[in-house]
Design an enzyme around this catalytic site. Structure first.
Site, short mmCIF file in Angstrom:
data_model
loop_
_atom_site.label_atom_id
_atom_site.label_comp_id
_atom_site.label_asym_id
_atom_site.label_seq_id
_atom_site.Cartn_x
_atom_site.Cartn_y
_atom_site.Cartn_z
CB THR A 1 -0.96 0.07 1.20
OG1 THR A 1 -1.20 1.45 1.50
CG2 THR A 1 -0.40 -0.59 2.43
CG ASP B 1 -2.51 5.61 0.65
OD1 ASP B 1 -1.84 6.41 -0.02
OD2 ASP B 1 -3.69 5.33 0.38
N GLY C 1 -3.47 9.92 -0.09
CA GLY C 1 -3.81 9.57 1.28
C GLY C 1 -5.29 9.76 1.53
NE ARG C 2 -8.86 7.89 -3.05
CZ ARG C 2 -9.55 7.51 -4.12
NH1 ARG C 2 -10.52 6.64 -3.97
NH2 ARG C 2 -9.29 8.01 -5.30
CG HIS D 1 -2.34 8.48 -11.46
ND1 HIS D 1 -3.44 9.32 -11.49
CD2 HIS D 1 -2.84 7.24 -11.26
CE1 HIS D 1 -4.53 8.62 -11.33
NE2 HIS D 1 -4.21 7.37 -11.19
CD GLN E 1 1.36 12.05 -4.65
OE1 GLN E 1 1.42 12.03 -3.44
NE2 GLN E 1 0.25 12.38 -5.30
NE ARG E 2 -0.68 4.01 -7.26
CZ ARG E 2 -1.47 3.83 -6.19
NH1 ARG E 2 -2.37 4.73 -5.87
NH2 ARG E 2 -1.38 2.75 -5.45
#
Lengths: 342, 342, 342, 342
Positions: C126, C128, C171-172, C272, C274-275
């Site tokens: 994850t 996050d 970060g949801r 996106h 960031q990932r």
């Protein structure tokens, strides 16, 4: 000799390198003194200065932004603007003014010099690289580098999920950042303001890319526009050039692609990240040389001129001419790059 | 039409971008077929090929090195070299050869074309940027970027310990990498092969920097040489150009500085890191355009030519002329940059 | 022994490093064979496989994304899902399944293992970092690094124009990326989903920062929410967790700040970027070790377990427990970081 | 309360982040005043101070090096050292001293605290990550990142020329940087000081890599040593720990590989680049938290303690214990990583 310096318009990596170049050569070689004006034309208009000497420019070469601050103040639109500037320059005993800025800032410098006899030398600054008199402007290479790195990163996320990724980059009236970063990043579609795009053609490229088992990246300049006039009339606005613009064109296109191809599409808007931070080595080199040559123009009394890059040489051109025409992407160059679409 | 492609000499970021540009345009626009030759001139000499089509060039744009491999094989020094190359080209039904390489590789291409009637088009490659016919060569911008980032990092370690840091960068006969990265990195001394340096002058700059309470960074090209002839006679060697070179000149200089100024000095030799890895956006743009224009030269039957950058245009120049003269740093440019020394 | 491998959910830098670690150790030390399943649970559900051996994992360590593809397919929601998976595993002679994924993917693995006897080992993924059983998950460090670099760049543009810059990061339900990148980037306000924020307090911090002559950066997690309930009711939506979310919270906050403080504010949504792309060295290390230890768990027949990082050790924990509770930011830690606000 | 701060030993990215953390929390939350001591223990020994308040720590978070300067001065080896320190602390009205440094600096702090009653709190600093009481030290992650990026770049040059590339990284007594960067960079051999290496085994790995048609990268810590004792006796020297060291072990190994395998080998010594420049996000986070917790220890009067990272928590441990034992690479971990050799 006392030389005033100001930076106007949007910030751009390399501004500090120009300032450092000016001051280092001006002080060491010619024995000049400098006056920094704060926040573009607001500085000389209001007499707002900062000290500018060799200690002040130490360590600023790798730093983005501008130690002088910036603004979009236009003294020609202010009551008594020219008189106030003249008074302040006289008060600060400033003999010449180096103005670092884009079309607007330099346009003012050209008029102050040609019509009001203020001794100005210009240094061109536009992150969009859209000035016709110079091969490149500093800041552009940094922006292209940042956008390219982002596109590199987005490829892997596009591939993993077999999605379309739309990347919106800077460029309101010229597609240089989109063209360079799109080519360097291996994008499958590049859309620029100079040529209205056909959404169906974009969807055809997207679909053909998926057929080859790869996920497409679409790079679009913020000022690009679809051919389809109705969408424009509904959502577009007029910008300061009187051009119709579609706000959030990347997001708009992603939705169109989704609805027409049935593929998931995501948008990334790079935004201000493209214009901040440390300049690339290329931009430090170019900006520094602009500074060194601008102070030479001051020494030569060659006012009303702007420094420019031609090949690997720094030359001088009349500011008025240099800012008269936007440098847009040549259709032939766009066609050359088009071999990578789809 | 079948087109052979080879890459010779030292590797350089952007080689794969050239190959991709050639193949994408050649296949899509002109319907050509390609033959990849392995390891420079060894490939056509020994008939060693690799498949080269659109799938083979997918995803290689951001990758350093060359998918074709490289070598320094010179077929003109091999018994029967030309005949063997001709036989292999005939066997592979290759009508034209795109040779990507430096002085040596292109020199062979020029002779094979002019003297032996083999249809060659050249693409210049030298990380040192020392080819007179082109404003820039790809790979150079990447190398300068890597060296600049290293110098940026070394500043903080120099300041924390008030030490001299000597950084040795690539550049045997031309100081371009030293000059650009030294300027961009804010070095206090830059030493290049074009001008013999005076160790006492270097020490004077170092000392004056310490007096301003800053720690000096000295950037030196690997081919730079001191004026002091005795040192050279004792430690130097003759390189392939017949020039005297001082092996490990950075280390040598650091010791001299320590002994003459009493300050601690450390050396960093950047080495191969400068020529590997992903190309910068600038180099991907330039290399791709070289590829696109080289295949246009093939289509035009314009053999014996090399593509080159002039301003923002890609032009064609005779290979033989282009490789005849080394592009070294103009003394005026070196003097211009010298304002930052000390 | 034949081992199936799948990657599910959103992509994350380091997935390929896990796969490489599994295969290298599994083949070399234990003599296992591997079956790659395509697109998460869709692979075993539909029997869609890719070859997975040592050549297949060469060169993938630095590459983002996943060579196996990913999806959000949930076999427990498919008619006959478990039976079809069992049949395909039997058909491919797969003895154990390594599932690399987040809460959803691992939740399925836990049930398939505990309720249906399928031999599963889990690897947590994850971006996050919100899994309670492990100190860190791979991909998080890369995302924090990218966000930090963006914030570094935005500082200079904020300073040059004396604007507020709002940066929306991933970060949801957990604020880890916002907290780490905000601290590392020197943000003046950090807003996380765990604590509803007071817009007036944010404006007070912004104003105090301007008083110190600096321009503020506000880092906000995409799942952060204001205390003001009405705004939420009007613009918010319910997400899959049943939490109210304010879509485009960064943009919303920038407008509030502008209207309440009179200062210009701009928003950057990193999205996106960031990932994707190459994993950081930390993530390559962590992901590789997860792969090595997951195959050890297979060898030990220790199914229903997930590998996790505790300190510098890799340990095993029950999947079911590990995914039961979200790891959110401890209020004490948030308070600790709060010393830098304003 | 007035708190003195000093930084000793080699510089390390993150030192400024510690200082900023200390000062921000100390001033804002506890109302403390600070005294910066220049150049490690030389500062309190000679009474050499710099102002240290909130303006002094603005903008230093992303900067490498230390604003306080550093040195290797050991006051316990100076005549009257302890008395002079006590006098200066009294004169500056300093109640407590935060010492940021490695084994040597902290060893002095431990003795000054335990034997002479000076109130010291320690913050560990070693780029080599070789302190047993803490999971990680700041600076290490930055160094590993720089080394990994270099190795990434060297792969392409190795492949293009089918050469062996030997990369020498920092690590005199512990192989952490070699181990982490070697794994993250996909090296084929990793050699560390903890285990003498067998040159024939290295050559076997190198050869097997070539057989798979790939070019090998060998990562070697500067303190690694071959089993072969004779070489050591001839070229090695005794370092300050009394350990035999082979100066330039990377270069030495490259020559051995060339002569034993007949393959070309090149060496890159990364050197000081690894310890300079902007800290990674991880290091900024860790260093900042060390600073925040160190000032809490001062407030609690918890002297003689050092802050340390355990998992994700910052804890306090006695300085004397913490510095007593070097944290070397566990043979099991080295074996775990060994699956990637060859």
């Amino acid at each position: 000799m006392r030389v005033g310096v100001l930076t106007g318009g949007g910030d751009c990596p390399g501004l500090n390198a120009v300032i450092r170049g000016l001051v280092r050569k001006g002080v060491q070689e010619y024995g000049y003194e400098f006056v920094g004006y704060r926040d573009g034309w607001r500085g000389p208009l209001e007499g707002d200065t900062v000290p500018l000497d060799i200690p002040a420019v130490r360590g600023i070469l790798p730093r983005g932004g501008t130690i002088l601050g910036s603004s979009r103040t236009n003294p020609l639109k202010e009551a008594d603007g020219v008189r106030r500037i003249k008074e302040n320059l006289a008060k600060h005993e400033v003999d010449a003014l180096v103005t670092i800025g884009g079309e607007d800032t330099l346009g003012v410098a050209a008029r102050l010099c040609d019509e009001y006899g203020i001794s100005c030398v210009g240094v061109p600054k536009t992150i969009d690289n859209d000035l016709s008199a110079t091969d490149y402007t500093f800041g552009f290479d940094t922006a292209v580098g940042i956008a390219t790195e982002a596109i590199d990163r987005l490829h892997t996320t596009a591939e993993s999920h077999m999605r379309v990724l739309v990347v919106e980059v800077m460029g309101r009236h010229a597609g240089w950042i989109a063209l360079h970063s799109g080519l360097a990043g291996g994008a499958n579609v590049i859309l620029i303001p100079e040529q209205r795009f056909d959404v169906d053609q974009v969807c055809a490229w997207v679909t053909s890319r998926f057929k080859a088992s790869y996920a497409p990246i679409v790079v679009i300049a913020e000022g690009a526009m679809p051919k389809d006039g109705e969408a424009v009339l509904k959502d577009g606005t007029l910008d300061s050039f009187g051009h119709v613009r579609l706000s959030g064109v990347g997001e708009w296109l992603a939705k169109e692609i989704e609805s027409r191809t049935g593929k998931e599409a995501r948008t990334t808007v790079l935004g201000h990240v493209q214009r901040g931070g440390t300049p690339s080595a290329f931009d430090r080199w170019l900006a520094t040389r602009f500074g060194l040559h601008a102070i030479d123009a001051v020494r030569d009394g060659d006012f009303g001129k702007m420094v420019a890059l031609q090949g690997t040489d720094i030359v001088r051109v009349p500011i008025a001419e240099a800012t008269a025409k936007l440098k847009t992407v040549d259709p032939k160059l766009y066609e050359e790059v088009g071999v990578f679409f789809g």
